[in-house]
Design a protein around this motif. Structure first.
Motif, PDB file in Angstrom:
ATOM      1  N   ASN A 263       0.763  -1.097  -0.022  1.00  0.00           N
ATOM      2  CA  ASN A 263      -0.061   0.182   0.099  1.00  0.00           C
ATOM      3  C   ASN A 263       0.807   1.309  -0.163  1.00  0.00           C
ATOM      4  O   ASN A 263       0.516   2.219  -0.521  1.00  0.00           O
ATOM      5  CB  ASN A 263      -0.963   0.064   1.183  1.00  0.00           C
ATOM      6  CG  ASN A 263      -1.981  -0.972   0.870  1.00  0.00           C
ATOM      7  OD1 ASN A 263      -2.702  -1.264  -0.109  1.00  0.00           O
ATOM      8  ND2 ASN A 263      -2.601  -1.287   1.971  1.00  0.00           N
TER       9      ASN A 263
ATOM     10  N   ILE B 289      -0.797   3.391  -2.990  1.00  0.00           N
ATOM     11  CA  ILE B 289      -1.372   4.747  -2.923  1.00  0.00           C
ATOM     12  C   ILE B 289      -0.633   5.786  -3.120  1.00  0.00           C
ATOM     13  O   ILE B 289      -1.299   6.471  -3.962  1.00  0.00           O
ATOM     14  CB  ILE B 289      -1.968   4.676  -1.518  1.00  0.00           C
ATOM     15  CG1 ILE B 289      -2.611   3.281  -1.009  1.00  0.00           C
ATOM     16  CG2 ILE B 289      -2.641   6.002  -1.227  1.00  0.00           C
ATOM     17  CD1 ILE B 289      -3.269   3.380   0.154  1.00  0.00           C
TER      18      ILE B 289
ATOM     19  N   MET C  64      -9.609   2.153  -1.189  1.00  0.00           N
ATOM     20  CA  MET C  64      -8.059   2.713  -1.243  1.00  0.00           C
ATOM     21  C   MET C  64      -8.505   4.300  -1.959  1.00  0.00           C
ATOM     22  O   MET C  64      -7.630   5.066  -1.740  1.00  0.00           O
ATOM     23  CB  MET C  64      -7.329   1.767  -2.175  1.00  0.00           C
ATOM     24  CG  MET C  64      -6.039   2.302  -2.295  1.00  0.00           C
ATOM     25  SD  MET C  64      -5.093   1.040  -3.130  1.00  0.00           S
ATOM     26  CE  MET C  64      -4.643  -0.307  -2.265  1.00  0.00           C
TER      27      MET C  64
ATOM     28  N   TYR D 162      -7.938   5.054   6.941  1.00  0.00           N
ATOM     29  CA  TYR D 162      -7.381   3.551   6.775  1.00  0.00           C
ATOM     30  C   TYR D 162      -8.298   2.745   7.270  1.00  0.00           C
ATOM     31  O   TYR D 162      -9.188   2.824   8.517  1.00  0.00           O
ATOM     32  CB  TYR D 162      -6.014   3.485   7.219  1.00  0.00           C
ATOM     33  CG  TYR D 162      -5.828   3.112   8.680  1.00  0.00           C
ATOM     34  CD1 TYR D 162      -6.050   4.167   9.825  1.00  0.00           C
ATOM     35  CD2 TYR D 162      -5.687   1.765   8.894  1.00  0.00           C
ATOM     36  CE1 TYR D 162      -5.891   3.644  10.903  1.00  0.00           C
ATOM     37  CE2 TYR D 162      -5.501   1.303  10.299  1.00  0.00           C
ATOM     38  CZ  TYR D 162      -5.580   2.432  11.325  1.00  0.00           C
ATOM     39  OH  TYR D 162      -5.260   1.814  12.658  1.00  0.00           O
TER      40      TYR D 162
ATOM     41  N   THR E 169      -6.078  -1.226   3.826  1.00  0.00           N
ATOM     42  CA  THR E 169      -5.539   0.061   3.220  1.00  0.00           C
ATOM     43  C   THR E 169      -4.298   0.723   4.138  1.00  0.00           C
ATOM     44  O   THR E 169      -4.070   1.885   3.943  1.00  0.00           O
ATOM     45  CB  THR E 169      -6.544   1.261   2.753  1.00  0.00           C
ATOM     46  OG1 THR E 169      -7.259   1.475   3.937  1.00  0.00           O
ATOM     47  CG2 THR E 169      -7.416   0.708   1.818  1.00  0.00           C
TER      48      THR E 169
ATOM     49  N   THR F 213      -1.088   1.582   5.583  1.00  0.00           N
ATOM     50  CA  THR F 213       0.114   2.083   5.121  1.00  0.00           C
ATOM     51  C   THR F 213       1.522   1.766   6.241  1.00  0.00           C
ATOM     52  O   THR F 213       1.220   1.591   7.347  1.00  0.00           O
ATOM     53  CB  THR F 213       0.277   3.483   4.688  1.00  0.00           C
ATOM     54  OG1 THR F 213       0.246   4.251   5.607  1.00  0.00           O
ATOM     55  CG2 THR F 213      -0.710   3.598   3.736  1.00  0.00           C
TER      56      THR F 213
END
Lengths: 356, 551
Positions: free
Chosen positions: B352, B356, B420, B499, B503, B505
């Motif tokens: 991610n 992203i 996302m 998040y 998703t 990070t």
């Protein structure tokens, strides 16, 4: 194919601000035509109207018989050279020159040789694979010129192309531009504020001021017979002396001279260029006191005070042992064949008025 | 004529789509936030209850003062540290200046809370340094938590921004100005304050605004190291979290107050900046000179100590990532265990962290180029509106962006929460203003006549844009992109609200692992993040060959 340019009643404004009120101009096919004037006179604006980068608020612009007012700049087939050259910094010299060809329907095989021809003509063939940042100003100028000419444009437009070069290079490029224009025979419109450059390079010059054309003519005509006070003072240097005129006789500070083709009664302004004053031993002329001298090699400039306290500039060829020193009194006469006489408001040249 | 028509269509349709996108993803969420804060959801009536609640209780409104206190002090310290360091680097030869410069940049590029976490490990209750001094001298070390901790972490984190800005300004100061002032009898410290400070003042001001904004809206640092010292973003976060699912009115109204504060600061800065604006152009750049003696030593000590302090947290985190660990307690011995766990559990977080920001970056670049082109080359009233709107996110704290987005897109007609997409949108909104500014600056430096040359050579408008404008902008675009990329991978404030398990990070994961007490995994993940950042910076230096770094 080169074209003639015909401009009728051109009008340019930004909002309510009128830059060019009503301008008419005809440029002959193959002519080297210069728009000359002080900054802000509208010369670049007019050039950019021809190029299509400025909108046209009124009037018609013709290339031969075709009206181009609404034509997209990319369809006008114009070669343009910009003041800062506008070389594409991310492309090589060759790619710069070929850029315009790639936008036209040329066979890929033809493009190379065509570019080569102009690279050689402009003497930049050896730099063809360099990036522009590795070129001098003069070389960049040559690339700009080659790029503009290789597309065989109908018209070549140049916007103060020499103003970023140093004095020596400027003379060299001036000659190069003149030569190549004659060789290619393309209609060229050239913008400059440098009157010497304009005279050296042009077939005809239009002197502009405040969005209006003051005079159109050959360099000789514009220098010797300026139509009004503005042109007389803008082109070259001159001294204006107020005088009384009776028929063809002008009384310049008590010194009476006859001017051919003059017939006027009343106050006038006499335009006497520095080289049109002559020293004389005759004391029945204009008395002058030397205030300052400037030695410039070939010539020496004198600043002299006339009886009316006016300071005038006079040019003489330098002598090996000058007897003319500051503070000395001399006597001046005038070259009557060359002087111009204007109405008191400076709008009309009385000498030309009678020549015609 | 046909050509002209299609040209008009390309740019006007771009303008229109940009306006629509901005309306949906920025204007509407902000308006929703505004209405949430002023309208009682049950009765639909206008109400000031939320604001009364905030200003009625010291527990709430004191956080505003706390934030102000921290922010103003941090900004002042950052300006003092950054300006002097930049001055020393510009004026004097410092050994290893190149490496030091890279270390300064590196230290500013990590998420601030990583610094906070590392300082806790060093100076916290069980910190190594604390224990060391206690064991050795029996000295009670001063407490790192609360106000002091936030101040330390954020000052060291943010002074590099001032350093970078001012270093850029020094490269525009012509050396002859310094010589002229010397010639007129003004030297040394007097010259620094009379000549140099006024010359770099506009730049310092711009940098100070950035520091202020970052500091005021920083969320992770006070959360970790603040303990009882509550700042404004923490309050917003708590309010939002405690009301999740219900009425978000209170959180929304605090968010609105935050925007008002930053807006006022922004306007004040702009006003002062406009008054002091001038342009400089240097022909003779200032060259660093070699000096001798005590002065030389002092300058070196200052530079090395400051930079050592700012890079220390990251170095220590990387060091701990190789230690054996049991929860929050580091045990003896070294291994790669933390990394093994990190990679086995956090695979999707790493993915991610790449995906992203990459998607966001792509959009940011496309939007920034088009907006810059419209704003610079197609100036009109509508593009001026876009210009202004595009700068709005600059003053909206990240956490507010997060609240506004999750608020708006958690219900029909458009449900994006948990996806996302919403993370991507948040990053685009957050990062776009910076990239637009740098693109605008790049484009403004390209003379119009180069594009006109292309047109006069028969290239169409669109072709000129792709073949001439874009390639000439590319250097500026790429360097801007890498910087955006670095800030994107360390984004916490907006992401923390948006998040989900799918998703998350790296940055979020480091943060939650620290909170959960999994120090080993947190350190390993933070190290991976640091390596990513370093690699990106190396790439940046390659692309940007010696040019200045501007944010």
């Amino acid at each position: 194919m080169s074209v003639a340019i015909d401009i009728n009643h051109a009008l340019k404004k930004y909002g309510k601000n009128v830059i060019i009120p009503d301008l008419n101009l005809k440029i002959e096919d193959g002519e080297f035509f210069t728009l000359l004037g002080p900054s802000g006179c509208g010369k670049t604006t007019l050039l950019r109207m021809i190029a299509g980068f400025n909108s046209i608020e009124g009037g018609e612009f013709y290339f031969d018989d075709n009206i181009i007012n609404e034509l997209d700049p990319s369809k006008r087939n114009i070669g343009m050279v910009f003041q800062n050259y506008a070389i594409f910094p991310h492309l090589t010299v060759r790619a710069n020159v070929e850029f315009g060809l790639n936008n036209r329907d040329f066979n890929k095989k033809e493009i190379g040789p065509m570019a080569d021809k102009f690279l050689k003509l402009m003497q930049i063939f050896e730099y063809r694979d360099r990036m522009p940042e590795n070129l001098s100003g003069g070389q960049q100028q040559r690339v700009a010129l080659a790029r503009a000419l290789v597309i065989t444009p109908d018209v070549l437009l140049m916007d103060e192309p020499l103003s970023n070069l140093d004095a020596k290079l400027r003379l060299e490029m001036r000659q190069a531009i003149r030569d190549i224009q004659k060789e290619v025979g393309i209609t060229t419109v050239y913008v400059t504020h440098d009157q010497e450059e304009a005279m050296a390079i042009s077939d005809r010059i239009a002197v502009m001021e405040l969005g209006e054309i003051q005079q159109i003519g050959t360099p000789q005509a514009i220098y010797h017979r300026p139509v009004n006070e503005f042109v007389a003072s803008f082109i070259g240097r001159t001294n204006f002396i107020t005088a009384d005129c009776d028929k063809d006789e002008v009384d310049v500070l008590g010194h009476k001279v006859r001017v051919k083709d003059l017939d006027y009664k009343g106050k006038v302004k006499v335009s006497i260029r520095p080289e049109e004053f002559m020293l004389t031993d005759d004391t029945n002329t204009i008395k002058a006191i030397i205030k300052d001298t400037i030695f410039l090699g070939l010539n020496t400039h004198f600043f002299m005070e006339l009886p009316n306290k006016q300071i005038v500039e006079i040019i003489k060829e330098s002598m090996i042992d000058s007897k003319i020193e500051t503070g000395k009194t001399v006597y001046l006469t005038i070259n009557v064949d060359k002087v111009n006489v204007y109405t008191e408001d400076g709008t009309n040249n009385l000498v030309i008025a009678h020549e015609n | 004529m046909k050509i002209k028509k299609s040209k008009v269509n390309l740019w006007s349709s771009t303008t229109l789509s940009l306006l629509i996108l901005y309306t949906i993803f920025l204007i509407i969420p902000l308006i929703m936030l505004l209405s949430e804060s002023f309208i009682d959801r049950d009765t639909g009536q206008f109400t000031l209850d939320n604001f009364q609640r905030f200003f009625g209780k010291k527990y709430y409104y004191s956080t505003l003062f706390n934030s102000f206190k921290v922010t103003v002090l941090v900004t002042a310290i950052a300006v003092a540290l950054g300006t002097t360091l930049a001055y020393f680097f510009a004026r004097f030869e410092i050994k290893g200046a190149k490496t030091l410069r890279i270390l300064v940049i590196l230290s500013s590029m990590s998420a601030p809370f990583v610094g906070a976490y590392s300082w806790i490990l060093l100076l916290g209750r069980n910190g190594v340094v604390t224990k060391f001094f206690e064991g050795l001298f029996g000295i009670q070390m001063p407490d790192i938590y609360g106000f002091k901790g936030i101040l330390l972490v954020l000052s060291l984190q943010l002074y590099p921004l001032i350093f970078l800005y001012v270093s850029g300004a020094f490269s525009n100061v012509d050396n002859s100005l310094l010589e002229a002032s010397e010639n007129l009898g003004c030297t040394g410290v007097k010259r620094f304050f009379k000549v140099i400070v006024p010359l770099i003042f506009p730049t310092v001001l711009a940098g100070a605004l950035l520091v202020f904004m970052r500091c005021f809206s920083d969320f992770g640092t006070p959360m970790l190291i603040g303990e009882g010292y509550r700042t404004f973003p923490v309050t917003i976060y708590d309010a939002y979290m405690s009301e999740l699912g219900g009425n978000n009115g209170f959180a929304a109204s605090i968010a609105i107050i935050a925007i008002i504060v930053t807006l006022v600061i922004f306007l004040i800065q702009k006003h002062i900046a406009n008054k002091n604006a001038f342009t400089m152009n240097s022909i003779n750049k200032i060259r660093p000179v070699k000096i001798e003696g005590i002065q030389n030593s002092l300058i070196h000590i200052y530079a090395y100590l400051l930079i050592a302090l700012s890079i220390a947290p990251q170095v220590y985190v990387i060091y701990t990532s190789f230690r054996n660990v049991n929860g929050t307690v580091f045990t003896s011995g070294y291994s790669l265990n933390s990394y093994v766990i990190a990679f086995s559990k956090m695979g999707n977080a790493i993915r991610n962290t790449l995906i992203i920001p990459l998607i966001s970056l792509t959009f940011v670049l496309i939007f920034a180029v088009f907006i810059a082109y419209l704003v610079v080359r197609k100036r009109s009233k509508i593009t001026a509106v876009i210009d202004t709107v595009s700068m709005v996110p600059y003053i909206v704290p990240g956490i507010v962006v997060g609240i506004a987005l999750s608020n708006t897109f958690s219900r029909p007609p458009m449900v994006l929460t948990g996806s996302m997409t919403i993370m991507v949108i948040a990053l685009i909104i957050r990062r776009l203003p910076y990239t637009i500014r740098s693109s605008v600056a790049t484009l403004q430096q390209i003379p119009m006549s180069i594009e006109e040359a292309s047109l006069s050579l028969g290239a169409s408008n669109v072709k000129t844009f792709w073949k001439i404008t874009i390639p000439m902008m590319s250097a500026g675009i790429i360097s801007g992109a890498i910087l955006s990329w670095i800030t994107m991978i360390s984004e916490l404030a907006s992401a923390i609200l948006l998040y989900t398990g799918k998703t998350r990070t790296l940055t979020i994961e480091v943060y939650t692992q620290v909170l959960r007490g999994n120090y080993g995994v947190a350190a390993a993940l933070a190290s991976i993040l640091a390596v990513l950042t370093t690699l990106s910076l190396v790439l940046f230096n390659k692309v940007n060959k010696g040019r200045d770094l501007s944010m």
